[in-house]
Enzyme design. Structure first.
Site, short mmCIF file in Angstrom:
data_model
loop_
_atom_site.label_atom_id
_atom_site.label_comp_id
_atom_site.label_asym_id
_atom_site.label_seq_id
_atom_site.Cartn_x
_atom_site.Cartn_y
_atom_site.Cartn_z
N GLU A 180 0.82 -1.21 0.00
CA GLU A 180 0.00 0.00 0.00
C GLU A 180 0.86 1.26 0.00
OE1 GLU A 180 -2.08 -1.65 3.51
OE2 GLU A 180 -1.41 0.15 4.51
N CYS A 219 3.66 8.37 0.81
CA CYS A 219 4.32 7.48 1.75
C CYS A 219 4.43 6.14 1.03
CB CYS A 219 3.49 7.37 3.02
SG CYS A 219 4.15 6.19 4.19
N CYS A 224 7.20 -7.04 6.85
CA CYS A 224 8.35 -6.51 7.60
C CYS A 224 8.70 -7.50 8.70
CB CYS A 224 7.99 -5.15 8.21
SG CYS A 224 9.37 -4.40 9.10
N CYS A 243 7.50 -4.60 15.37
CA CYS A 243 7.00 -3.54 16.27
C CYS A 243 5.55 -3.85 16.66
CB CYS A 243 7.09 -2.18 15.60
SG CYS A 243 8.75 -1.79 15.00
N CYS A 302 2.28 -2.23 14.97
CA CYS A 302 2.26 -2.12 13.50
C CYS A 302 1.63 -3.34 12.84
CB CYS A 302 3.71 -1.97 13.03
SG CYS A 302 3.87 -1.94 11.26
N CYS A 361 -0.06 2.28 8.41
CA CYS A 361 0.80 1.29 7.79
C CYS A 361 0.28 -0.15 7.91
CB CYS A 361 2.15 1.44 8.49
SG CYS A 361 3.35 0.21 8.22
S1 SF4 Z 1 6.84 0.14 12.23
FE1 SF4 Z 1 6.13 -1.67 11.11
S2 SF4 Z 1 6.98 -1.46 9.07
FE2 SF4 Z 1 8.10 -0.04 10.40
S3 SF4 Z 1 9.88 -1.24 11.14
FE3 SF4 Z 1 8.29 -1.51 12.69
S4 SF4 Z 1 7.24 -3.40 12.04
FE4 SF4 Z 1 8.41 -2.69 10.27
#
Ligand code: SF4
Length: 348
Positions: free
Chosen positions: A90, A103, A110, A114, A117, A331
């Site tokens: 996206e 963005c 990923c 985190c 996220c 995100c």
């Molecule tokens: S915020 Fe999400 S996309 Fe960004 S590094 Fe952390 S897990 Fe990965």
């Protein structure tokens, strides 16, 4: 087949020369691409024998639009893009008075984990190439009918975990023969891979570095960001200082406020001491609530209080406006809803 968008002008000219064509043709083709022509047969001044050769060797990684959503609240567009191999990412376009900002995603999924996220919930699938990241901008420009003037690498993926492609992408969009987007109009956001911050500083680029900090001490950061187990806050701050010394650029620290987790007065004081004397700016963000965690947004009142403490301590601080909240603009959220087959959001 090669993705022609992965090539910079020098590489394209070289390919042409090595394949019995003049380097000048390479420049003509490059110009067509950046004018929005993604079919060799439509490049009017290129002879047929050359376009045949190009068709045999190259493709364009312009993604297909699966969804295009427009916020009812502001001028934000969210795109769900599909690449040739079926992978979905996206991108978000925000229209401001001073220009259009995009963005972009740098990886499919990923691995950084985190807690706040949605992009990391299924881990990483693969890196995007520089041409695939560029394709998001080219397609978004076509869709909105306007140029993009600011680029933020803050979508799905950790940009510094895809270092080679990301640096090449930045140079590609900055090139005057390409999109000619000034380096100061490019922001790269990282969760804090310290050796890569140092490597980026050594590249001497003039882009803005944004650090996803989100905690005022190591104990708290380790709870929400696994990268903190590898690099503690002191190491991260040292890496940031190295970046500032090498580039003279002010760093942005992103701090997503989670109700009852990291939004107390004590946290604000701790953060102030941590950042004292550093050429920086703090961007406070109400956390994106996703159903896979129990995080709740701090109230506007607590965010303002937190901000006031930082400002009182001499730290430049802003509160980020929430854009596109009605279209899962955070995100990874839209991609996830789509993959789960729950995308009931109205398209434009
Ligand atoms: S915020 Fe999400 S996309 Fe960004 S590094 Fe952390 S897990 Fe990965």
């Amino acid at each position: 087949m090669l993705n022609i968008l992965d090539l910079n002008l020098f590489e394209l000219k070289l390919w042409m020369k090595e394949n019995g064509e003049s380097a000048f043709r390479g420049k003509q083709i490059f110009d067509w691409i950046y004018k929005g022509i993604y079919n060799f047969n439509d490049m009017k001044n290129i002879p047929k024998n050359t376009t045949d050769k190009l068709n045999k060797n190259f493709y364009f990684s312009i993604p297909q639009v699966l969804r295009k959503l427009k916020s009812q609240k502001d001028d934000t567009y969210k795109f769900l893009f599909k690449y040739k191999d079926g992978n979905i990412i996206e991108s978000v376009v925000m229209k401001y008075k001073h220009g259009n900002s995009i963005c972009v995603s740098t990886q499919i999924g990923c691995k950084m984990g985190c807690k706040f996220c949605a992009s990391t919930l299924d881990g990483i699938v693969r890196n995007l190439t520089c041409g695939e990241i560029l394709g998001q901008i080219l397609k978004a420009q076509d869709e909105i009918g306007e140029k993009i003037s600011n680029v933020v690498l803050m979508g799905s993926g950790e940009p510094l975990d895809n270092f080679y492609n990301v640096v090449k992408f930045i140079k590609l969009i900055n090139a005057k023969e390409g999109l000619n987007i000034g380096q100061r109009h490019i922001t790269l956001s990282t969760c804090g891979i310290v050796p890569k911050i140092v490597e980026l500083a050594d590249k001497g680029l003039q882009i803005t570095l944004a650090i996803s900090l989100h905690a005022s001490n190591d104990v708290m950061r380790k709870e929400i960001m696994p990268v903190a187990h590898k690099y503690n806050i002191n190491e991260l701050i040292d890496g940031c200082k190295y970046y500032i010394n090498n580039t003279n650029r002010r760093i942005t620290f992103e701090y997503a406020l989670v109700k009852g987790v990291n939004d107390s007065d004590k946290n604000a004081e701790e953060l102030s001491s941590m950042l004292k004397g550093i050429l920086c700016h703090v961007n406070l963000i109400p956390v994106n609530e996703i159903k896979e965690n129990n995080f709740k947004k701090s109230s506007l009142e607590s965010i303002k209080k937190f901000s006031n403490i930082l400002i009182k301590n001499g730290i430049e601080t802003t509160i980020r406006r929430e854009m596109g909240a009605d279209i899962n603009a955070a995100c990874g959220q839209l991609r996830r809803s789509y993959i789960e087959g729950k995308n009931n959001i109205k398209e434009v």
